[in-house]
Design an enzyme around this catalytic site. Structure first.
Site, PDB file in Angstrom:
ATOM      1  N   GLY A  11       0.844  -1.186   0.000  1.00 22.23           N
ATOM      2  CA  GLY A  11       0.000   0.000   0.000  1.00 22.23           C
ATOM      3  C   GLY A  11       0.876   1.231   0.000  1.00 22.23           C
ATOM      4  O   GLY A  11       1.993   1.213  -0.510  1.00 22.23           O
ATOM      5  N   CYS A  12       0.407   2.286   0.605  1.00 27.67           N
ATOM      6  CA  CYS A  12       1.150   3.543   0.652  1.00 27.67           C
ATOM      7  C   CYS A  12       2.511   3.343   1.321  1.00 27.67           C
ATOM      8  O   CYS A  12       2.587   2.834   2.437  1.00 27.67           O
ATOM      9  CB  CYS A  12       0.337   4.575   1.429  1.00 27.67           C
ATOM     10  N   PHE A  13       3.570   3.734   0.643  1.00 23.88           N
ATOM     11  CA  PHE A  13       4.901   3.512   1.222  1.00 23.88           C
ATOM     12  C   PHE A  13       5.162   4.373   2.447  1.00 23.88           C
ATOM     13  O   PHE A  13       6.035   4.059   3.243  1.00 23.88           O
ATOM     14  CB  PHE A  13       6.031   3.631   0.203  1.00 23.88           C
TER      15      PHE A  13
END
Length: 169
Positions: A11-13
């Site tokens: 997902g979002c890093f």
């Protein structure tokens, strides 16, 4: 020191850096992009969902202090491996989950871990996390690096929203 590299898309890093970065034996965690069809993609290209890249973290770790299996444990503790559409509040193909292996040993460990995971979770859905060969890693723009340190309030808000999303499931 014997440094190895691992790649995880979760997902979002922004939300993937801190869980790994806080352990002894983790030398560096870098936010970036992997798996797409555009060279040197920008955040805007990846965010659009059309470049084919996944937001990915590159983890450099000392194998004498930290095992690949421990990395897998951390990775699966912060993702929803059943979600095919992204992760929590972050939706789109760029937020799908994957383990990018750099050698056969990492691939085997990832496959074994997922097989064990299948046996422990009670779910009608298949595991959505893919196991893929690592390809070119492109470091994300500087403002994405160490986001949780540079923007603690925004990071805390992202984590709060993520936790609320988890609690609804």
């Amino acid at each position: 020191m014997n440094i190895n590299t691992a790649y995880f898309a979760g997902g979002c890093f922004w939300c993937m850096t801190k869980p790994f970065d806080t352990f002894d034996g983790i030398e560096k965690v870098t936010s970036g992009y992997m798996g797409g069809h555009i060279e040197n993609p920008t955040y805007e290209q990846v965010k659009s969902g059309t470049s084919g890249h996944l937001e990915t973290v590159e983890i450099q770790y000392d194998v004498a202090l930290f095992s690949y299996n421990k990395l897998l444990e951390i990775f699966f503790s912060v993702i929803d491996p059943l979600d095919t559409g992204g992760q929590y509040q972050d939706r789109g193909p760029q937020y799908q989950t994957a383990i990018f292996y750099t050698n056969d040993h990492q691939k085997e460990l990832a496959e074994t871990y997922i097989e064990q995971l299948k046996n422990t979770i009670n779910a009608d859905k298949a595991i959505a996390t893919k196991i893929l060969p690592a390809s070119q890693f492109y470091k994300a723009e500087d403002y994405h690096q160490d986001f949780y340190k540079k923007n603690p309030e925004r990071y805390a808000e992202e984590q709060k929203i993520r936790q609320e999303y988890k609690n609804k499931q």
